[in-house]
Design an enzyme around this catalytic site. Sequence first.
Site, mmCIF file in Angstrom:
data_model
loop_
_atom_site.group_PDB
_atom_site.id
_atom_site.type_symbol
_atom_site.label_atom_id
_atom_site.label_comp_id
_atom_site.label_asym_id
_atom_site.label_seq_id
_atom_site.Cartn_x
_atom_site.Cartn_y
_atom_site.Cartn_z
ATOM 1 N N CYS A 94 0.850 -1.184 0.000
ATOM 2 C CA CYS A 94 0.000 0.000 0.000
ATOM 3 C C CYS A 94 0.888 1.238 0.000
ATOM 4 C CB CYS A 94 -0.902 -0.004 1.234
ATOM 5 S SG CYS A 94 -1.915 1.492 1.402
ATOM 6 N N CYS A 117 0.353 3.260 3.558
ATOM 7 C CA CYS A 117 0.839 2.841 4.876
ATOM 8 C C CYS A 117 1.920 1.765 4.848
ATOM 9 C CB CYS A 117 -0.329 2.364 5.727
ATOM 10 S SG CYS A 117 -1.053 0.796 5.167
ATOM 11 N N CYS A 140 -7.264 -1.138 1.620
ATOM 12 C CA CYS A 140 -6.214 -1.636 2.499
ATOM 13 C C CYS A 140 -6.801 -1.935 3.871
ATOM 14 C CB CYS A 140 -5.095 -0.594 2.596
ATOM 15 S SG CYS A 140 -3.795 -1.035 3.777
ATOM 16 N N CYS A 194 -4.948 0.796 6.567
ATOM 17 C CA CYS A 194 -5.234 2.243 6.583
ATOM 18 C C CYS A 194 -6.561 2.612 5.934
ATOM 19 C CB CYS A 194 -4.099 3.027 5.923
ATOM 20 S SG CYS A 194 -4.013 2.881 4.125
ATOM 21 N N CYS A 213 -8.562 -5.562 -9.573
ATOM 22 C CA CYS A 213 -8.155 -4.523 -10.515
ATOM 23 C C CYS A 213 -7.740 -3.301 -9.692
ATOM 24 C CB CYS A 213 -9.325 -4.217 -11.435
ATOM 25 S SG CYS A 213 -8.908 -3.190 -12.833
#
Length: 127
Positions: A44, A47, A92, A95, A115
Site C-alpha cells: 500500500c 501505509c 487496504c 489504513c 483490478c
Amino acid sequence: MEHKDDEWRQKLTSEQFHVLREHGTERPGSSPLNVEKRGGIFYCAGCGQPLFSSETKFESGTGWPSFFAPLRDAVETTVDRSLFMTRTEVHCAKCGGHLGHVFPDGPRPTGLRYCMNGVALEFKPEG
C-alpha cells in the site's frame, strides 16, 4: 491507521491522495506497474501494508495492474454503489485506503480479478 486529510496530503502525492483517500481512479494504462514482471511484493502506497505477491499478478488487458488473490488479511471489501452500478471496492485492511475493485472474471484458481490502481501501490522486488 488514522490520519486526518491534511496529514495524508503531506504524506501522499496529489494523485495518490485522490485515489487512496477520495476513492478516485487513475487513467488506464498510466501505471508503470502494468508491465512489472519481476518477483516481489506490492505494498500500500499509503501505509506500507503488504498487499499482493507478484505470483498472483496477471495481464488482464484492462489497463490496471491485476491480481487473482491478495495476501492473507491484507485487504477488505465494501459495496460500492457509485457510478450507477454495484461493484465490490477493495481497500487496504490497515489504513482503509481505496485500492480499486474486485470482479468475478479472473483466472484460476480464484476466478477473481483484483483490478488495482497502480498509484495506490508500491512495488519492492525480491532480494
